[in-house]
Motif scaffolding. Sequence first.
Motif, PDB file in Angstrom:
ATOM      1  N   VAL A   1      13.466   2.913  -6.088  1.00  0.00           N
ATOM      2  CA  VAL A   1      13.903   1.745  -5.358  1.00  0.00           C
ATOM      3  C   VAL A   1      15.200   1.472  -6.729  1.00  0.00           C
ATOM      4  N   GLU A   2      15.880   1.396  -6.132  1.00  0.00           N
ATOM      5  CA  GLU A   2      16.894   1.036  -7.546  1.00  0.00           C
ATOM      6  C   GLU A   2      17.283  -0.367  -7.284  1.00  0.00           C
ATOM      7  N   GLY A   3      17.263  -1.127  -8.706  1.00  0.00           N
ATOM      8  CA  GLY A   3      17.039  -2.909  -8.110  1.00  0.00           C
ATOM      9  C   GLY A   3      16.506  -3.605  -8.610  1.00  0.00           C
ATOM     10  N   PHE A   4      16.246  -4.363 -10.239  1.00  0.00           N
ATOM     11  CA  PHE A   4      15.547  -5.714 -10.310  1.00  0.00           C
ATOM     12  C   PHE A   4      15.078  -6.483  -9.060  1.00  0.00           C
ATOM     13  N   GLU A   5      16.506  -6.693  -8.742  1.00  0.00           N
ATOM     14  CA  GLU A   5      16.494  -7.538  -7.482  1.00  0.00           C
ATOM     15  C   GLU A   5      15.968  -7.410  -5.945  1.00  0.00           C
ATOM     16  N   ARG A   6      15.504  -5.978  -6.322  1.00  0.00           N
ATOM     17  CA  ARG A   6      14.843  -5.656  -4.542  1.00  0.00           C
ATOM     18  C   ARG A   6      13.277  -5.414  -5.147  1.00  0.00           C
ATOM     19  N   LEU A   7      12.694  -6.478  -5.984  1.00  0.00           N
ATOM     20  CA  LEU A   7      10.795  -6.002  -5.879  1.00  0.00           C
ATOM     21  C   LEU A   7      10.340  -6.302  -5.389  1.00  0.00           C
ATOM     22  N   PRO A   8      11.066  -8.064  -4.599  1.00  0.00           N
ATOM     23  CA  PRO A   8       9.988  -9.025  -3.192  1.00  0.00           C
ATOM     24  C   PRO A   8       9.829  -6.874  -2.224  1.00  0.00           C
ATOM     25  N   GLU A   9      11.049  -7.417  -1.659  1.00  0.00           N
ATOM     26  CA  GLU A   9      11.380  -5.908  -0.875  1.00  0.00           C
ATOM     27  C   GLU A   9      11.082  -4.979  -1.008  1.00  0.00           C
ATOM     28  N   ALA A  10      10.464  -4.394  -2.220  1.00  0.00           N
ATOM     29  CA  ALA A  10       9.884  -3.098  -2.486  1.00  0.00           C
ATOM     30  C   ALA A  10       8.812  -3.187  -1.773  1.00  0.00           C
ATOM     31  N   LEU A  11       7.426  -3.971  -2.639  1.00  0.00           N
ATOM     32  CA  LEU A  11       5.963  -4.772  -2.494  1.00  0.00           C
ATOM     33  C   LEU A  11       5.991  -5.000  -1.076  1.00  0.00           C
ATOM     34  N   ASN A  12       7.447  -5.330  -0.511  1.00  0.00           N
ATOM     35  CA  ASN A  12       7.408  -5.534   1.329  1.00  0.00           C
ATOM     36  C   ASN A  12       7.040  -3.985   2.799  1.00  0.00           C
ATOM     37  N   SER A  13       7.882  -3.671   1.910  1.00  0.00           N
ATOM     38  CA  SER A  13       7.974  -2.000   2.287  1.00  0.00           C
ATOM     39  C   SER A  13       6.613  -1.283   2.166  1.00  0.00           C
ATOM     40  N   LEU A  14       6.656  -1.652   1.534  1.00  0.00           N
ATOM     41  CA  LEU A  14       4.038  -1.039   1.480  1.00  0.00           C
ATOM     42  C   LEU A  14       3.746  -1.323   2.831  1.00  0.00           C
ATOM     43  N   PHE A  15       4.121  -2.973   2.947  1.00  0.00           N
ATOM     44  CA  PHE A  15       3.062  -2.828   4.498  1.00  0.00           C
ATOM     45  C   PHE A  15       4.144  -2.425   6.028  1.00  0.00           C
ATOM     46  N   GLU A  16       4.848  -1.707   5.133  1.00  0.00           N
ATOM     47  CA  GLU A  16       5.715  -0.931   6.141  1.00  0.00           C
ATOM     48  C   GLU A  16       5.618   0.896   6.773  1.00  0.00           C
ATOM     49  N   GLY A  17       5.365   1.372   5.547  1.00  0.00           N
ATOM     50  CA  GLY A  17       5.299   2.212   5.550  1.00  0.00           C
ATOM     51  C   GLY A  17       5.893   3.291   4.548  1.00  0.00           C
ATOM     52  N   LYS A  18       6.727   2.398   4.564  1.00  0.00           N
ATOM     53  CA  LYS A  18       8.683   2.799   4.019  1.00  0.00           C
ATOM     54  C   LYS A  18       8.435   3.941   2.410  1.00  0.00           C
ATOM     55  N   ASN A  19       6.863   3.906   2.378  1.00  0.00           N
ATOM     56  CA  ASN A  19       7.158   4.870   0.299  1.00  0.00           C
ATOM     57  C   ASN A  19       6.284   5.839   0.937  1.00  0.00           C
ATOM     58  N   LEU A  20       6.276   7.489   0.099  1.00  0.00           N
ATOM     59  CA  LEU A  20       5.893   8.025   0.657  1.00  0.00           C
ATOM     60  C   LEU A  20       5.527   8.295  -0.861  1.00  0.00           C
ATOM     61  N   GLY A  21       3.931   8.538  -1.141  1.00  0.00           N
ATOM     62  CA  GLY A  21       3.909   8.683  -2.861  1.00  0.00           C
ATOM     63  C   GLY A  21       3.403   7.406  -3.608  1.00  0.00           C
ATOM     64  N   LYS A  22       3.914   7.200  -5.455  1.00  0.00           N
ATOM     65  CA  LYS A  22       4.034   6.182  -5.612  1.00  0.00           C
ATOM     66  C   LYS A  22       5.245   5.361  -5.743  1.00  0.00           C
ATOM     67  N   MET A  23       5.210   4.023  -4.833  1.00  0.00           N
ATOM     68  CA  MET A  23       5.715   2.939  -5.068  1.00  0.00           C
ATOM     69  C   MET A  23       6.461   2.059  -6.418  1.00  0.00           C
ATOM     70  N   LEU A  24       7.934   2.853  -6.488  1.00  0.00           N
ATOM     71  CA  LEU A  24       8.615   2.113  -8.188  1.00  0.00           C
ATOM     72  C   LEU A  24       9.597   1.679  -7.983  1.00  0.00           C
ATOM     73  N   VAL A  25      10.121   0.597  -8.609  1.00  0.00           N
ATOM     74  CA  VAL A  25      11.472  -0.133  -8.460  1.00  0.00           C
ATOM     75  C   VAL A  25      12.452   0.094  -9.894  1.00  0.00           C
ATOM     76  N   LYS A  26      13.342   0.664  -9.834  1.00  0.00           N
ATOM     77  CA  LYS A  26      13.831   1.621 -10.801  1.00  0.00           C
ATOM     78  C   LYS A  26      14.895   0.416 -11.901  1.00  0.00           C
ATOM     79  N   VAL A  27      14.729  -0.324 -12.885  1.00  0.00           N
ATOM     80  CA  VAL A  27      15.500  -2.093 -13.041  1.00  0.00           C
ATOM     81  C   VAL A  27      16.577  -1.162 -14.113  1.00  0.00           C
TER      82      VAL A  27
END
Length: 342
Positions: free
Chosen positions: A316-342
């Motif tokens: 996921v791109e963008g520092f401001e999207r960190l909380p959203e990216a954490l949340n999306s783990l609980f919706e299965g939006k990731n394949l493999g490791k979820m990372l945020v590029k800041v």
Amino acid sequence: MPSLALANRQWIYSARPDGRVGSEHYTLQESSFSPDLAVNEVAIQAHYISVDPYMRIQQAQRHSFDAPHPLGIVQRGGAVGQVIASRSELFQVGDWVLSYSGWQLYAKCHAGELRKLDAAQAPVTTALGVLGMPGRTAWFGLMDAGKPKPGETVLVSGAAGAVGSLVVQFAKKAGCKVFGLAGGATKCDFLVTKLGLDGAIDYRAFTNANTLSDEIAARTGGVDIYFDNVGGMITDAVIPNIKLRARIIICGQISQYDGGLDKPDLGPRFLQHMLFQRATIQGVLARDYTARMDEMLAIVGPWVSTGEIVFEETVVEGFERLPEALNSLFEGKNLGKMLVKV
Ligand SMILES: NC(=O)c1ccc[n+]([C@@H]2O[C@H](COP(=O)([O-])OP(=O)(O)OC[C@H]3O[C@@H](n4cnc5c(N)ncnc54)[C@H](OP(=O)(O)O)[C@@H]3O)[C@@H](O)[C@H]2O)c1
């Protein structure tokens, strides 16, 4: 060493969630960062920041394997970045490092807390995934606790995630018949066609544990090792399918994290199956294997270089999207490791 102060951004963990975590539980703080360092300190600019399910465990009110994450401080977590200033002989400006500096763009760290990364050997992001904590969990959880033998049947829940997608591949390498449980046809297709599993089951196609259990029985013929990342209904469905002397590895229970951890525990209802099959159940924790990290890297590192082990990343791109990216783990939006590029 840069002489000017830099504009830092930090996500401060500011309110405990009752259910799903989101940006409302964080405050975005801007401040100036001055890389004036004490001896043995290193200043780091983060490039990739990790979001992990354990963050939600630590946000529960109850003590888990740690005390609850304190409010009012930077969200803790792993990050990969570059050294921008150093007062340690071990690190030079420009070095890539793995740190535990959390959700912030710039941080000062003690040199002893950092791992230097060789960008020529593997993509630096792997230090947060296959060659980092998730890889260590997958490797030792399966090999040390599960003790797979060729020909055995291994079933993994959360099979398309950071840990699960590695466990299934390590189990194939150990000569096992391997099945995965994952949410949705795309992830199941990935498990079979890209990772070579013997079968994958889309748990979302089942509304209750009994029908899912019947499907697991029909597809696997019984399970010698159940590597559990998820818990809840999925585990209810797996347990009646364990074989004699099965090993159940409890790595995670993500289906219970957003709210369940603060509710009174229900007694486990499946213990009769443990009795019937003389099975064992064991929790595993990555930190118990930290001292053996090099052992894992020596085996898995070359497999990553040759492509024998596939690692997927969802970036996921963008520092401001960190909380959203954490949340999306609980919706299965990731394949493999979820990372945020800041
Ligand atoms: N013991 C340790 O030291 C250790 C270390 C690392 C991770 N873990 C645990 O291992 C598990 C996986 O962690 P990870 O970092 O590899 O995360 P991950 O699997 O990459 O991401 C989480 C995945 O969990 C699945 N999921 C989320 N909510 C679910 C629900 N209610 N029911 C079923 N599946 C759900 C989703 O996949 P689907 O789309 O398939 O639903 C999602 O993609 C977590 O439980 C984590 O706490 C433990």
